[in-house]
Scaffold this motif. Structure first.
Motif, PDB file in Angstrom:
ATOM      1  N   LYS A  13       0.814  -1.277   0.150  1.00 41.11           N
ATOM      2  CA  LYS A  13       0.134   0.005   0.116  1.00 41.11           C
ATOM      3  C   LYS A  13       0.887   1.294  -0.153  1.00 41.11           C
ATOM      4  CE  LYS A  13      -2.324  -0.908   3.763  1.00 41.11           C
ATOM      5  NZ  LYS A  13      -1.643  -2.309   4.380  1.00 41.11           N
ATOM      6  N   ASP A  14       1.816   1.335   0.688  1.00 44.36           N
ATOM      7  CA  ASP A  14       2.864   2.532   0.844  1.00 44.36           C
ATOM      8  C   ASP A  14       3.407   2.787  -0.269  1.00 44.36           C
ATOM      9  OD1 ASP A  14       1.801   3.147   3.503  1.00 44.36           O
ATOM     10  OD2 ASP A  14       3.561   1.770   4.360  1.00 44.36           O
ATOM     11  N   THR A  15       3.944   1.918  -0.889  1.00 43.76           N
ATOM     12  CA  THR A  15       4.606   1.931  -2.339  1.00 43.76           C
ATOM     13  C   THR A  15       3.608   2.260  -3.354  1.00 43.76           C
ATOM     14  OG1 THR A  15       6.417   0.421  -1.489  1.00 43.76           O
ATOM     15  CG2 THR A  15       6.155   0.940  -4.046  1.00 43.76           C
ATOM     16  N   ILE A  16       2.516   1.776  -3.342  1.00 42.55           N
ATOM     17  CA  ILE A  16       1.596   1.989  -4.573  1.00 42.55           C
ATOM     18  C   ILE A  16       1.247   3.493  -4.113  1.00 42.55           C
ATOM     19  CG2 ILE A  16      -0.667   1.729  -5.085  1.00 42.55           C
ATOM     20  CD1 ILE A  16      -0.117  -1.331  -4.560  1.00 42.55           C
ATOM     21  N   PHE A  17       0.676   3.662  -2.960  1.00 39.17           N
ATOM     22  CA  PHE A  17       0.367   5.088  -2.514  1.00 39.17           C
ATOM     23  C   PHE A  17       1.462   6.389  -3.006  1.00 39.17           C
ATOM     24  CE2 PHE A  17       0.497   8.868   0.652  1.00 39.17           C
ATOM     25  CZ  PHE A  17      -0.786   9.133   0.493  1.00 39.17           C
ATOM     26  N   LYS A  18       2.676   6.083  -2.910  1.00 37.71           N
ATOM     27  CA  LYS A  18       3.661   7.171  -3.047  1.00 37.71           C
ATOM     28  C   LYS A  18       4.035   7.062  -4.360  1.00 37.71           C
ATOM     29  CE  LYS A  18       6.067   6.420   1.337  1.00 37.71           C
ATOM     30  NZ  LYS A  18       7.211   5.822   2.069  1.00 37.71           N
ATOM     31  N   ASN A  29      -3.766  14.600  -4.257  1.00 38.81           N
ATOM     32  CA  ASN A  29      -3.171  15.243  -3.315  1.00 38.81           C
ATOM     33  C   ASN A  29      -3.222  14.301  -2.161  1.00 38.81           C
ATOM     34  OD1 ASN A  29      -3.303  18.189  -4.148  1.00 38.81           O
ATOM     35  ND2 ASN A  29      -5.160  17.482  -5.152  1.00 38.81           N
ATOM     36  N   ASN A  30      -2.375  14.439  -1.163  1.00 37.43           N
ATOM     37  CA  ASN A  30      -2.206  13.523  -0.014  1.00 37.43           C
ATOM     38  C   ASN A  30      -3.016  14.095   1.103  1.00 37.43           C
ATOM     39  OD1 ASN A  30      -1.203  11.713   1.821  1.00 37.43           O
ATOM     40  ND2 ASN A  30       0.660  12.499   2.080  1.00 37.43           N
ATOM     41  N   LEU A  31      -4.157  13.050   1.467  1.00 42.58           N
ATOM     42  CA  LEU A  31      -4.868  13.114   2.770  1.00 42.58           C
ATOM     43  C   LEU A  31      -4.047  12.537   3.759  1.00 42.58           C
ATOM     44  CD1 LEU A  31      -7.337  14.423   4.126  1.00 42.58           C
ATOM     45  CD2 LEU A  31      -8.582  12.552   3.319  1.00 42.58           C
ATOM     46  N   VAL A  32      -3.455  13.126   4.623  1.00 38.10           N
ATOM     47  CA  VAL A  32      -2.516  12.325   5.460  1.00 38.10           C
ATOM     48  C   VAL A  32      -3.498  11.900   6.881  1.00 38.10           C
ATOM     49  CG1 VAL A  32      -0.455  12.385   7.191  1.00 38.10           C
ATOM     50  CG2 VAL A  32      -0.602  13.745   4.779  1.00 38.10           C
ATOM     51  N   TYR A  95      -7.951  13.609  -3.961  1.00 39.76           N
ATOM     52  CA  TYR A  95      -7.008  13.069  -2.817  1.00 39.76           C
ATOM     53  C   TYR A  95      -6.951  11.435  -2.780  1.00 39.76           C
ATOM     54  CZ  TYR A  95      -7.598  18.061  -1.007  1.00 39.76           C
ATOM     55  OH  TYR A  95      -7.445  19.218  -0.769  1.00 39.76           O
ATOM     56  N   ILE A  96      -5.993  11.336  -2.137  1.00 41.68           N
ATOM     57  CA  ILE A  96      -5.729   9.764  -1.989  1.00 41.68           C
ATOM     58  C   ILE A  96      -5.436   9.727  -0.368  1.00 41.68           C
ATOM     59  CG2 ILE A  96      -3.343  10.005  -2.737  1.00 41.68           C
ATOM     60  CD1 ILE A  96      -3.772   7.132  -4.135  1.00 41.68           C
TER      61      ILE A  96
END
Length: 193
Positions: A13-18, A29-32, A95-96
């Motif tokens: 997930k983290d790799t795909i997200f980035k 856009n990043n929703l943290v 956003y993602i």
């Protein structure tokens, strides 16, 4: 639109997200999210999560800013993960976010079902377990017990019945990181039309 990346631990997930976030053609856009868990090595506050203490979480809760909150009773005590209304307007920009099935459902309640798109990532359990073990070995203080707890909990949290109940129909199998990222990127573009 808000795209919610979900999946069991160590599905990429983290790799795909980035990589999706870096893809300028997607304009995401990043929703943290926020968490009270300790920061891991190679994580940056405000990138993977906003790492906060219980006091800050309680302040956000008292202000009515928390959209959804999940508590996990880990081997190291309770850790909270939550999404905060940071004045994000998902009708104006895309956003993602990385979330869980539970957080996805709560965000659907908050923002509306038509404004959230689930992106569920799946990996064969043996591969997933090996990835988790490899990641944990790189930590100065590996937490193998917590890794195992998460692995077992994921089976229930992302059961087929729960995915169906939440309306998650599309599954992206991550057996090749470049292929799955391209597949998800195309899915996002196709669903904007």
């Amino acid at each position: 639109m808000l795209y919610c990346i979900m999946g069991k631990s160590s599905t990429g997930k983290d790799t795909i997200f980035k990589r999706l976030l870096k893809d300028e053609s997607l304009q995401l856009n990043n929703l943290v999210s926020y968490t009270t868990r300790p920061i891991r090595e190679n994580e940056t506050d405000g990138v993977e999560y906003h790492f906060v203490d219980d006091k800050k979480r309680d302040e956000l809760k008292a202000a009515g800013k928390i959209i959804e909150l999940r508590r996990y009773d880990t081997c190291y005590g309770p850790w909270d993960y939550f999404t905060v209304d940071d004045n994000v307007f998902i009708d104006e920009k895309d956003y993602i976010i990385i979330g869980t099935l539970e957080s996805y459902e709560k965000m659907c309640e908050y923002y509306g079902n038509t404004r959230i798109m689930p992106i569920y990532i799946e990996v064969e359990d043996g591969v997933r377990l090996q990835r988790a073990l490899n990641r944990e070995r790189k930590q100065n203080s590996p937490r193998y017990d917590e890794m195992c707890r998460r692995f077992l909990t994921d089976t229930e949290d992302f059961s087929k019945d729960k995915l169906e109940k939440a309306g998650v129909k599309r599954v992206f199998v991550n057996n090749n990181i470049n292929r799955v990222i391209n597949e998800i990127g195309k899915y996002i573009i196709d669903n904007r039309a």
